[in-house]
Design a protein around this motif. Structure first.
Motif, short mmCIF file in Angstrom:
data_model
loop_
_atom_site.label_atom_id
_atom_site.label_comp_id
_atom_site.label_asym_id
_atom_site.label_seq_id
_atom_site.Cartn_x
_atom_site.Cartn_y
_atom_site.Cartn_z
N ALA A 90 0.80 -1.35 -0.03
CA ALA A 90 0.05 -0.02 0.03
C ALA A 90 0.92 1.15 -0.03
CB ALA A 90 -0.96 -0.04 1.13
N GLN A 91 0.43 2.40 -0.48
CA GLN A 91 0.96 3.69 -0.67
C GLN A 91 0.38 4.31 0.57
OE1 GLN A 91 0.65 6.65 -3.82
NE2 GLN A 91 2.83 6.17 -4.27
N VAL A 92 1.45 5.24 1.29
CA VAL A 92 1.00 6.19 2.19
C VAL A 92 1.55 7.32 1.84
CG1 VAL A 92 0.69 4.49 4.10
CG2 VAL A 92 2.97 5.70 3.94
N ARG A 93 1.22 8.61 2.32
CA ARG A 93 1.48 9.87 1.74
C ARG A 93 1.72 10.83 2.85
NH1 ARG A 93 -2.96 9.38 -1.99
NH2 ARG A 93 -2.19 8.46 -4.00
N ARG A 113 -0.72 10.15 5.94
CA ARG A 113 -2.16 9.66 5.59
C ARG A 113 -2.05 8.25 4.63
NH1 ARG A 113 -6.04 12.90 7.75
NH2 ARG A 113 -5.28 15.20 8.04
N ALA A 114 -3.06 7.46 4.83
CA ALA A 114 -3.40 6.47 4.01
C ALA A 114 -3.99 7.04 2.54
CB ALA A 114 -4.42 5.31 4.65
N VAL A 115 -4.15 6.25 1.54
CA VAL A 115 -4.66 6.68 0.34
C VAL A 115 -6.10 7.16 0.62
CG1 VAL A 115 -3.05 5.85 -1.08
CG2 VAL A 115 -5.17 4.50 -0.38
N ASP A 116 -6.83 6.48 1.52
CA ASP A 116 -8.14 7.01 1.74
C ASP A 116 -8.31 8.16 2.69
OD1 ASP A 116 -7.39 6.12 4.07
OD2 ASP A 116 -8.89 4.22 4.41
N GLY A 117 -6.94 8.80 3.13
CA GLY A 117 -7.26 10.02 3.65
C GLY A 117 -7.22 9.85 5.29
#
Length: 271
Positions: A90-93, A113-117
């Protein structure tokens, strides 16, 4: 973007799945892709695996304001974790900004944050400016990492660090010898890698216990650099271990026995 500085994507970034970091003192962003290396040997996510991403994204917000002929080094990193890292792949930002700047250094804050915010972590980092520019470990980072990795992806954070574990109930000793794949731009152990190792040692000291704990915060203070190719020893001890809260203190030393970093790792009962 005034004050922007070229990002040095080095071997530690390649090892910890960090992509490009972009921005300036007002807004810096970056991302990381998780993997088996971001879990422990039992497959549980390691909060400390965010260390390189946090160190880079928050650090570059302050680096962007450095005086001419200077770089910046981390002196403290603090992170509070709101939820576990997502599963491998998974990607995190991350996003940050400098919130205090002065002639000697600065303070940045940010979020991951996760990709879902969903919020994974909030963090702050303090840095000080030092004379000189990094030698530049970025141009051949991917090739160097591939050649040292031997074509095998690390199966856990322990594997990535090459960590050896010992200790008794309420204590843990983590030892590893950092190679160039764990370097920062000036050729020492990357502060984000040490953050990951400190969290791992702290969680080991809090196991086992009356109920499982997950890491809720890490505070790391850097006292002196740690060299590559020289053993790093992290000794963790549980100051408190209850059902819903645990606190461990971690001391990192170099081969000469000098204290190089101090950390506090806090764990909470899972909801």
């Amino acid at each position: 973007m005034s004050g922007a500085v070229p990002y040095l994507h080095g071997t530690a970034e390649a090892a910890f799945g960090v992509g490009g970091v972009y921005g300036d003192r007002d807004r810096t962003v970056g991302s990381m892709r998780t993997g088996p290396w971001s879990t422990d040997v039992d497959g549980r996510p390691c909060a400390g695996a965010l260390g390189v991403l946090v160190d880079d994204v928050l650090g570059y917000a302050v680096v962007s304001a450095r005086p001419p002929g200077h770089w910046a080094v981390s002196t403290e990193i603090h992170a509070d974790f709101g939820r576990d890292l997502p599963e491998p792949g998974a990607q995190v930002r991350a996003e940050s900004s400098a919130i205090a700047l002065g002639p000697a250094g600065g303070l940045a804050s940010g979020v991951v944050r996760a990709v879902d915010g969903g919020l994974i972590a909030t963090a702050t980092e303090r840095l000080q400016y030092v004379p000189g520019e990094p030698g530049g470990l970025s141009e051949t980072a991917s090739a160097e990492f591939s050649s040292t990795a031997g074509g095998t992806d690390p199966g856990s954070l322990d594997d990535l660090l090459g960590a050896l574990r010992s200790g008794t109930a309420g204590t843990a000793v983590l030892r590893f010898t950092p190679s160039t794949r764990l370097a920062n731009p000036v050729g020492n152990l990357h502060g984000g890698v040490l953050f990951a190792a400190a969290e791992l040692a702290g969680r080991w000291a809090l196991e086992p216990g009356p109920a499982p704990l997950v890491t809720s915060s890490v505070h790391l203070a850097f006292l002196r650099p740690l060299r590559l190719h020289a053993e790093v020893r992290l000794e963790a001890s549980a100051a408190h271990r209850g059902r819903t809260l645990g606190v461990a203190h971690v001391v990192a030393t170099n081969p000469e026995g000098k204290v190089c970093a101090l950390a506090t790792v806090t764990g909470r009962g899972g909801s």
